[in-house]
Design an enzyme around this catalytic site. Structure first.
Site, mmCIF file in Angstrom:
data_model
loop_
_atom_site.group_PDB
_atom_site.id
_atom_site.type_symbol
_atom_site.label_atom_id
_atom_site.label_comp_id
_atom_site.label_asym_id
_atom_site.label_seq_id
_atom_site.Cartn_x
_atom_site.Cartn_y
_atom_site.Cartn_z
ATOM 1 N N GLU A 240 0.859 -1.187 0.000
ATOM 2 C CA GLU A 240 0.000 0.000 0.000
ATOM 3 C C GLU A 240 0.894 1.236 0.000
ATOM 4 O O GLU A 240 1.811 1.348 0.814
ATOM 5 C CB GLU A 240 -0.901 0.012 1.228
ATOM 6 C CG GLU A 240 -1.794 1.225 1.308
ATOM 7 C CD GLU A 240 -2.736 1.187 2.509
ATOM 8 O OE1 GLU A 240 -3.003 2.267 3.064
ATOM 9 O OE2 GLU A 240 -3.203 0.098 2.889
ATOM 10 N N GLU B 13 -2.213 11.464 3.177
ATOM 11 C CA GLU B 13 -3.306 11.318 4.138
ATOM 12 C C GLU B 13 -3.282 12.547 5.031
ATOM 13 O O GLU B 13 -2.224 13.111 5.309
ATOM 14 C CB GLU B 13 -3.132 10.064 5.003
ATOM 15 C CG GLU B 13 -3.421 8.780 4.276
ATOM 16 C CD GLU B 13 -3.406 7.591 5.221
ATOM 17 O OE1 GLU B 13 -4.488 7.130 5.619
ATOM 18 O OE2 GLU B 13 -2.288 7.153 5.557
#
Length: 171
Positions: free
Chosen positions: A49, A54
């Site tokens: 990932e 974020e």
């Protein structure tokens, strides 16, 4: 909301850029990320990932880039933070340069990465990034990280505004 290119388009190496303005408010959790297209067979975190960006609304001055592999996932040690005082009021380019040997995260300027991942030993545990990945762009509300300090209901409606997603081939 979520945009997902799984089954539509995958990418292997290159520069990935997402120009966006992030939402403001406690409880928001916008993200631009990639998952290994082999997730159905390898599972997570075996597929790898790549969290290009974020942000959590209760910590408005910071954005994060993270990398999840079988050797470190969840609260991974493979991450970098970038102080960005206007991510909720201005557009910025959140980018990643991905080569066979390293991954670099940057904001606005690819020549100044704020985090580089290049493990000395590249194997299935540390480097599942030799296979294609697909994009996910999403705005979550709440959740384990975004909602860690609750959700402020006065923030609605809110949105992550995306100007573009660009992928430049690896040379």
């Amino acid at each position: 909301g979520r945009i997902n290119s799984n089954g539509l388009r995958t990418f292997l190496y290159g520069s990935m850029e997402i120009r966006a303005k992030l939402p403001a408010g406690r409880g928001t959790w916008p993200a631009t990320w990639m998952l290994g297209a082999n997730i159905a067979t390898a599972g997570w975190p075996g597929c790898g990932e790549l969290d290009i960006m974020e942000h959590v609304g209760y910590n408005p001055l910071w954005v994060k880039g993270s990398i999840h592999t079988p050797s470190s996932y969840g609260n991974t040690v493979n991450n970098g933070d970038y102080k960005l005082t206007d991510c909720e009021s201005a557009f910025h380019t959140y980018g990643m340069t991905w080569t066979p040997s390293k991954i670099e995260y940057y904001i606005d300027d690819p020549d100044h990465p704020y985090y580089t991942y290049s493990p000395a030993v590249k194997n299935a545990s540390t480097w599942p990034f030799n296979k294609p990945c697909f994009f996910i762009l999403n705005l979550a509300i709440g959740g384990d990280w975004g909602g860690a300090q609750g959700v402020d209901d006065s923030i609605f409606p809110c949105s992550m505004q995306v100007d573009y997603v660009r992928v430049y081939n690896y040379k």
